[in-house]
Enzyme design. Structure first.
Site, PDB file in Angstrom:
ATOM      1  N   TYR A 127      30.192  24.410  41.922  1.00  0.00           N
ATOM      2  CA  TYR A 127      31.549  24.975  41.893  1.00  0.00           C
ATOM      3  C   TYR A 127      32.482  24.229  42.840  1.00  0.00           C
ATOM      4  CZ  TYR A 127      30.581  28.584  38.558  1.00  0.00           C
ATOM      5  OH  TYR A 127      30.287  29.217  37.386  1.00  0.00           O
ATOM      6  N   ASN A 170      39.840  30.309  31.108  1.00  0.00           N
ATOM      7  CA  ASN A 170      39.730  29.254  32.113  1.00  0.00           C
ATOM      8  C   ASN A 170      39.860  29.820  33.523  1.00  0.00           C
ATOM      9  OD1 ASN A 170      39.570  27.652  29.921  1.00  0.00           O
ATOM     10  ND2 ASN A 170      41.641  26.831  30.080  1.00  0.00           N
ATOM     11  N   CYS A 179      32.224  38.045  48.008  1.00  0.00           N
ATOM     12  CA  CYS A 179      30.892  38.245  48.574  1.00  0.00           C
ATOM     13  C   CYS A 179      29.932  38.634  47.461  1.00  0.00           C
ATOM     14  CB  CYS A 179      30.954  39.333  49.642  1.00  0.00           C
ATOM     15  SG  CYS A 179      29.330  39.782  50.263  1.00  0.00           S
ATOM     16  N   ASN A 213      42.548  23.138  17.658  1.00  0.00           N
ATOM     17  CA  ASN A 213      41.267  22.614  18.144  1.00  0.00           C
ATOM     18  C   ASN A 213      40.933  21.344  17.356  1.00  0.00           C
ATOM     19  OD1 ASN A 213      38.445  22.289  18.846  1.00  0.00           O
ATOM     20  ND2 ASN A 213      38.413  24.462  19.398  1.00  0.00           N
ATOM     21  N   PRO A 214      40.490  20.291  18.006  1.00  0.00           N
ATOM     22  CA  PRO A 214      40.102  19.086  17.248  1.00  0.00           C
ATOM     23  C   PRO A 214      38.830  19.305  16.428  1.00  0.00           C
ATOM     24  CG  PRO A 214      40.029  18.668  19.638  1.00  0.00           C
ATOM     25  CD  PRO A 214      40.391  20.101  19.465  1.00  0.00           C
ATOM     26  N   CYS A 239      29.416  35.770  54.273  1.00  0.00           N
ATOM     27  CA  CYS A 239      30.489  36.757  54.333  1.00  0.00           C
ATOM     28  C   CYS A 239      30.707  37.176  55.786  1.00  0.00           C
ATOM     29  CB  CYS A 239      30.090  37.969  53.491  1.00  0.00           C
ATOM     30  SG  CYS A 239      31.234  39.346  53.638  1.00  0.00           S
ATOM     31  N   HIS A 280      37.898  35.408  32.936  1.00  0.00           N
ATOM     32  CA  HIS A 280      36.680  34.937  33.595  1.00  0.00           C
ATOM     33  C   HIS A 280      36.884  34.614  35.073  1.00  0.00           C
ATOM     34  CE1 HIS A 280      34.952  33.696  29.387  1.00  0.00           C
ATOM     35  NE2 HIS A 280      35.035  34.994  29.561  1.00  0.00           N
ATOM     36  N   ASP A 339      40.655  27.672  36.068  1.00  0.00           N
ATOM     37  CA  ASP A 339      41.251  26.572  36.839  1.00  0.00           C
ATOM     38  C   ASP A 339      42.657  26.843  37.364  1.00  0.00           C
ATOM     39  OD1 ASP A 339      42.859  26.245  34.527  1.00  0.00           O
ATOM     40  OD2 ASP A 339      41.561  24.691  33.710  1.00  0.00           O
TER      41      ASP A 339
HETATM   42  N1  APR Z   1      42.836  20.460  22.660  1.00  0.00           N
HETATM   43  C1  APR Z   1      42.334  21.585  22.083  1.00  0.00           C
HETATM   44  N2  APR Z   1      41.008  21.859  22.037  1.00  0.00           N
HETATM   45  C2  APR Z   1      40.164  20.965  22.587  1.00  0.00           C
HETATM   46  C3  APR Z   1      40.609  19.772  23.195  1.00  0.00           C
HETATM   47  C4  APR Z   1      42.014  19.539  23.223  1.00  0.00           C
HETATM   48  N3  APR Z   1      42.543  18.433  23.776  1.00  0.00           N
HETATM   49  N4  APR Z   1      39.523  19.101  23.653  1.00  0.00           N
HETATM   50  C5  APR Z   1      38.437  19.833  23.341  1.00  0.00           C
HETATM   51  N5  APR Z   1      38.822  20.964  22.698  1.00  0.00           N
HETATM   52  C6  APR Z   1      37.984  22.058  22.184  1.00  0.00           C
HETATM   53  C7  APR Z   1      36.572  21.669  21.804  1.00  0.00           C
HETATM   54  O1  APR Z   1      36.533  21.200  20.463  1.00  0.00           O
HETATM   55  C8  APR Z   1      35.848  23.005  21.958  1.00  0.00           C
HETATM   56  O2  APR Z   1      35.905  23.771  20.757  1.00  0.00           O
HETATM   57  O3  APR Z   1      37.841  22.975  23.228  1.00  0.00           O
HETATM   58  C9  APR Z   1      36.645  23.727  23.045  1.00  0.00           C
HETATM   59  C10 APR Z   1      35.947  23.834  24.373  1.00  0.00           C
HETATM   60  O4  APR Z   1      34.841  24.672  24.227  1.00  0.00           O
HETATM   61  P1  APR Z   1      33.939  25.119  25.460  1.00  0.00           P
HETATM   62  O5  APR Z   1      33.642  23.939  26.320  1.00  0.00           O
HETATM   63  O6  APR Z   1      32.794  25.879  24.904  1.00  0.00           O
HETATM   64  O7  APR Z   1      34.893  26.084  26.316  1.00  0.00           O
HETATM   65  P2  APR Z   1      35.271  27.610  26.098  1.00  0.00           P
HETATM   66  O8  APR Z   1      35.304  27.981  24.682  1.00  0.00           O
HETATM   67  O9  APR Z   1      36.493  27.814  26.916  1.00  0.00           O
HETATM   68  O10 APR Z   1      34.057  28.337  26.809  1.00  0.00           O
HETATM   69  C11 APR Z   1      34.115  29.730  26.944  1.00  0.00           C
HETATM   70  O11 APR Z   1      32.079  29.802  28.172  1.00  0.00           O
HETATM   71  O12 APR Z   1      30.782  28.711  29.742  1.00  0.00           O
HETATM   72  C12 APR Z   1      31.597  29.791  29.515  1.00  0.00           C
HETATM   73  O13 APR Z   1      32.830  31.108  31.017  1.00  0.00           O
HETATM   74  C13 APR Z   1      32.791  29.833  30.425  1.00  0.00           C
HETATM   75  O14 APR Z   1      35.094  30.356  29.950  1.00  0.00           O
HETATM   76  C14 APR Z   1      33.963  29.641  29.483  1.00  0.00           C
HETATM   77  C15 APR Z   1      33.428  30.190  28.186  1.00  0.00           C
END
Ligand code: APR
Length: 255
Positions: A76, A111, A136, A222-223, A156, A128, A113
């Protein structure tokens, strides 16, 4: 003379543009993909460097933390440092612009971030948690500062328990009230966006389907294909940083 490259104009269906223009309520669910263009690695893409041999699913659990707290804390810490050095991208900024254009706007993010808030989004529901906060492990309560004595993870200052990031790990409850508010927004909106998420982690993944059942126009950006792609009203195949600014421009052209 140098030829300059300009991005191809993105064409959207009229139905989509007018749904957006006429929307009174918009809800958006974002995932790691929206921050990918800022340089934050997504979860389900291969990891790089030091962490290439670990699956996030194996690090983001209370069991993993109990087993190896130092390693999980350091993972992290690595992600925190990464997040500190990056900036919001045009996808984040387009959502700020969208929020300005409609009477009711709810941004639900998976996210951790903080990039939506840094971009200027005001109404953000973090399902999340947030990687910049610490709590803690024993007390489950926020901790703002702790003794910097080199111990990893730090302890803590109240109870001596281990500190951990204030994020939701697999198997843990979402922050109280956040999911109910997200679900209410999904069910009440005219247009629902599902941006940059693999749509596999519940309960967040249920939100676009709740919006569909309630009659909203559901737009996926989404791509890659996801389990939502076939059912979404519009499935925009491509990057958030390209599609979202173009959509905002198409729906609300500058006067
Ligand atoms: N624009 C849009 N989508 C994109 C891009 C982009 N430039 N680049 C990648 N992606 C898409 C990928 O195709 C994929 O479907 O973003 C998605 C990312 O998927 P994950 O990595 O699985 O992330 P997410 O869906 O946010 O994960 C959900 O899982 O691990 C846990 O708690 C964590 O919040 C997270 C949750």
């Amino acid at each position: 003379m140098n030829a300059s490259l300009s991005p191809a104009a993105v064409e959207f269906p009229d139905r989509l543009v007018s749904a957006l223009r006429n929307a009174r309520r918009i809800a958006v669910l974002t995932g790691a993909g929206i921050s990918a263009e800022s340089g934050v690695p997504t979860f389900r893409d291969a990891q790089t460097g030091l962490w290439a041999n670990f699956k996030p699913e194996d690090l983001a659990t209370p069991e993993a933390f109990r087993r190896n707290p130092k390693m999980v804390w350091e993972w992290y810490e690595w992600r925190r440092q990464r997040v500190r050095t990056v900036s919001p991208n045009p996808g984040h900024l387009a959502l700020v612009e969208m929020e300005r254009r409609v009477p009711a706007f709810t941004l639900v993010t998976q996210n951790v971030d903080g990039l939506h808030q840094r971009a200027g989004s005001r109404h953000v529901l973090e399902l999340h948690g947030n990687i910049t906060r610490t709590k803690c492990f024993e007390e489950d309560a926020a901790v703002e500062s702790w003794p910097e004595d080199g111990e990893v993870p730090p302890r803590c200052p109240r109870c001596g328990g281990m500190l951990r990031p204030d994020v939701v790990w697999f198997g843990e409850m979402l922050p109280e009230g956040a999911y109910a508010a997200a679900e209410a927004a999904a069910e009440a909106c005219d247009v629902f966006f599902c941006v940059g998420t693999a749509t596999v982690v519940y309960p967040a993944a249920a939100l676009p389907f709740a919006a569909l059942r309630a009659g909203a126009t559901v737009v996926e950006v989404n791509p890659s294909e996801t389990q939502l792609s076939d059912q979404a009203t519009h499935s925009l195949r491509g990057r958030a940083g390209e599609h979202l600014p173009a959509l905002v421009k198409a729906a609300w052209p500058e006067p």
